[in-house]
Every structure is written in structure tokens, then in C-alpha cells.
Write a protein that holds these residues in place. Structure first.
Motif: not given
Length: 289
Positions: A62-70, A89-92, A95-106
Motif C-alpha cells: 500500500l505504501r509503495r502503491a500510494v507513493r507511485f500514484a503520487l 494509513n494512506v493519509h500518513d 503527507r510525507h510527499i504532498d500535504i494537500n493530497a485528499r484521502v477518503l476512507y470507506v
């Protein structure tokens, strides 16, 4: 467990029945689980010692995939079946890369949603809704989704370690999200498969039958089909010495990095781990390398 420790749990939650989301939290080393969850999780570990490694490998993926998406210029994330939002979790990650990224958990699990709301507070860039991912239209049309996620811009939709807890035709769940995602979006999936099923995986399935979310193994080809016509991202980065064009790989082998040495070390230790496959697909655009 004292009442102070359980204050984040909704009163209507049955604390005596194990739940897959809270068991996953326990596998990850989290603290938001109950005695019934720990007992069930320990029973799974007794027959499949590497199941906790699989949970950690999924969280590292998950961490690697989120970084890749960014890196692809994606700044909004829809985490479906997000579970209890602790331990990476995703927003953590964003935040290390893009403080303005938006995250919705479901998530449909009341404890996961209650804890997420307590954890997130009034952060305008992150929110959570309680919803069953089996009803995509409800999620896509939810006012919170429409406020936070702009579906005219690329979005990463995450199905990480969740679809194998849903019976039946899961493509009917994934397809509406694929259709709603604009070009440049990323679809991220990891899934327990039957490709390396053994008596160990059979016993794990039997134990999960005691929870509200039994484990549903699928063939690797079924999982790959969930990406539809999305272009699969090669599992190895171009700079890798043994670059591969494989679409789906064991979860610990999707673009590993030095932080994931432990997960990579366990990647071939158990059929249960090698049967956990992962991939990322891009809609209507090649990945930036």
C-alpha cells in the motif's frame, strides 16, 4: 480490556465475535482489537505462521502503491475497505510527499469508522464514510465523496486486501469505479488467490468462516481481469536489474524498496504469502517512469 481502552468502540458492536478488520489490525501490531479478535487471529497464526507477514507485506505494498500514484501526479485517494486506520494509513503516507493530497476512507465496519473519525478530527483533506463497497453507486454519489474527490481529475482507487472477503462477482463492484475514474487514474488491487493453495490456506479459510467475512480465494486470472482495459504497470521499475513485465506478482515483489527487506525476505517462505498477488493499472495513460 478496560472501558477506557474500548471508549472508541460504538456501543452496538458485538465484542464477542471476531472481525476480519480488527484481526488485520492485530496482525499489523495495532491496538484496536478485542479479545475475540486476538483469539481468532492467534488461531490463524497457529496454522499459518506467516499470515502476519502477509498483512505487513500488504501494508508495505500500500505504501509503495500510494507513493507511485503520487509520482504519477495523482493527488486524491479513495481507500475502499480501509479497515482500522492505524499502522501506516494512506493519509500518513501522502503527507510525507504532498500535504494537500485528499484521502477518503470507506469501510462498513463500525469500529473502523468510529476510530477513523476520532483519529482524523476536523482535517478538511481527509474524511471517512461508513458504507459497504458492494454498493459502488452509494459511495460514488455520497455527498462526502463528491465534496472530497473530484472525479474529473485522476484518482487512485485502492482495493488492498479486501476483495477476498467478498463472495460472488467482485467485478460488479470494481467495474463502476473503473468507469467513474478519469484518464490518468490508478487502480490498486491486492488479493489472496488460489494459485498456491495448500492445506495451510484451507485451514485459514476454515477459521475465517467463523467471522462475518469469510475468505474467498480466487484464481490469479480472475484477479487480473478486475483491471479491465487498464494498462498494467510493470511490477519491476525500469531501473531494476531483473526487470519484469509481469502484471501481477506476490505482494512483496511489486516494486520493492530497501524499506521492505523484511517483507521481501518472507516473500517465498510460505504458499500463503506467494498466493497474495498485487498489481496496479493505469487508465488511458502510460505510467511515468
Amino acid at each position: 480490556m478496560g472501558t477506557e481502552t474500548m471508549s472508541w468502540a460504538p456501543a452496538e458492536v458485538d465484542l464477542t465475535r471476531p472481525n476480519a478488520a480488527r484481526m488485520y489490525d492485530y496482525f499489523l501490531g495495532g491496538s484496536h482489537n478485542f479479545a475475540a479478535d486476538r483469539h481468532a487471529a492467534d488461531a490463524v497464526i497457529a496454522v499459518a505462521p506467516h499470515v502476519a507477514d502477509a498483512a505487513r507485506a500488504n501494508r508495505a505494498f500500500l505504501r509503495r502503491a500510494v507513493r507511485f500514484a503520487l509520482e504519477q501526479g495523482i493527488h486524491q485517494f479513495l481507500d475502499l475497505g480501509s479497515g482500522i486506520p492505524t499502522v501506516g494509513n494512506v493519509h500518513d503516507i501522502t503527507r510525507h510527499i504532498d500535504i494537500n493530497a485528499r484521502v477518503l476512507y470507506v469501510d462498513v465496519e463500525p469500529v473502523a469508522v468510529a476510530h477513523a473519525r476520532a483519529l482524523l478530527g476536523n482535517d478538511p483533506q481527509v474524511d471517512v464514510i461508513q458504507a459497504d463497497i458492494c454498493f459502488p453507486d452509494f459511495i460514488l454519489q455520497n455527498p462526502t465523496t463528491q465534496r472530497l474527490i473530484d472525479l474529473t481529475r485522476p484518482v487512485a482507487v485502492l482495493f488492498v486486501s479486501v476483495l477476498h472477503f467478498i463472495p460472488g462477482d467482485v467485478n460488479a463492484i470494481v467495474e463502476p469505479f473503473r468507469a467513474a475514474m478519469p484518464p490518468g487514474s490508478a487502480l490498486v488491487i491486492s488479493h489472496a488467490t488460489s494459485g498456491t493453495a495448500t492445506s495451510e490456506t484451507d485451514e485459514v479459510q476454515r477459521l475465517y468462516q467463523r467471522t462475518p467475512t469469510p475468505l474467498q480465494l480466487r484464481a490469479p486470472a480472475e484477479v487480473e481481469a478486475l483491471f479491465g482495459d487498464f494498462a498494467m504497470v510493470p511490477a519491476d521499475a525500469p531501473a531494476a536489474k531483473s526487470a519484469s513485465n509481469a502484471a501481477l506478482v506476490p505482494v512483496a515483489r511489486w516494486r520493492p524498496d530497501p524499506e521492505d527487506q523484511i517483507e521481501r525476505g518472507h516473500a517465498s517462505a510460505s504458499p500463503f504469502l506467494t498466493g497474495f498477488l498485487a498489481g496496479v493499472g493505469m487508465k488511458g495513460a502510460a505510467a511515468r517512469e
